[in-house]
Motif scaffolding. Structure first.
Motif, short mmCIF file in Angstrom:
data_model
loop_
_atom_site.label_atom_id
_atom_site.label_comp_id
_atom_site.label_asym_id
_atom_site.label_seq_id
_atom_site.Cartn_x
_atom_site.Cartn_y
_atom_site.Cartn_z
N THR A 166 43.98 35.31 45.42
CA THR A 166 44.58 35.54 46.72
C THR A 166 44.74 34.21 47.43
N GLY B 37 45.23 33.53 50.31
CA GLY B 37 44.67 33.45 51.65
C GLY B 37 43.37 32.68 51.75
N SER C 34 51.51 36.46 53.26
CA SER C 34 50.26 37.05 52.76
C SER C 34 50.50 38.36 52.03
N ASN D 122 51.59 37.58 48.71
CA ASN D 122 50.78 36.57 48.03
C ASN D 122 51.67 35.48 47.43
#
Length: 122
Positions: A28, A30, A74, A77
Motif C-alpha cells: 500500500t 500510503g 489512494s 493505490n
C-alpha cells in the motif's frame, strides 16, 4: 509479492505533456515512499521526484521542478507523474520505485517497476 507497473509513456513533441502512472499490488503506497527515476541511453539513472504516502514530503530534481508533479490516488493505490513543458532532454526510460523512507538515492528503494519509455521530439 510487490509489483509495480508503469504506464503512460510514449512519443510527444517538445512542449507537450504526458502523465505516467505507477500501479502497485502487494504494497500500500500510503505507508511507503514512492519515487520516479529515469535513465537515458548512456547515462546514469537519475532521480526525478518522490513523495511520502501521506504527501507530507515531496521532492523534485532541479531539472524538472515546476514542470513535473507527483501525486497519489489512494483508492487506486497508484502514483502519477504529470509531466509538462517536456524537452528532448527528458527522453528516458522512467521507472517508479517504492521504499521505506524519504530518499533521493535509488539504492534506498527496494521494489521497482519495469519502466516506460518517454521520447520527446524536437
Amino acid at each position: 509479492q510487490v509489483q509495480l507497473v508503469e504506464s503512460g509513456g510514449g512519443l510527444v513533441q517538445a512542449g507537450g505533456s504526458l502523465r505516467l502512472s505507477c500501479a502497485a499490488s502487494g504494497r500500500t503506497f500510503g505507508i511507503y515512499v514512492v519515487g520516479w527515476f529515469r535513465q537515458a541511453p548512456g547515462k546514469e539513472r537519475e532521480f526525478v521526484a518522490a513523495m511520502t504516502g501521506s504527501g507530507s514530503w515531496t521532492f523534485y530534481a532541479d531539472s524538472v521542478k515546476g514542470r513535473f508533479t507527483i501525486s497519489r490516488d489512494s483508492a487506486k493505490n497508484t502514483v502519477y507523474l504529470q509531466m509538462g513543458s517536456l524537452k528532448p532532454d527528458d527522453t528516458a526510460v522512467y521507472s517508479c520505485a517504492t521504499g521505506n523512507g524519504p530518499s533521493l538515492r535509488y539504492n534506498d528503494y527496494d521494489y521497482w517497476g519495469q519502466g516506460t519509455q518517454v521520447t520527446v521530439s524536437s
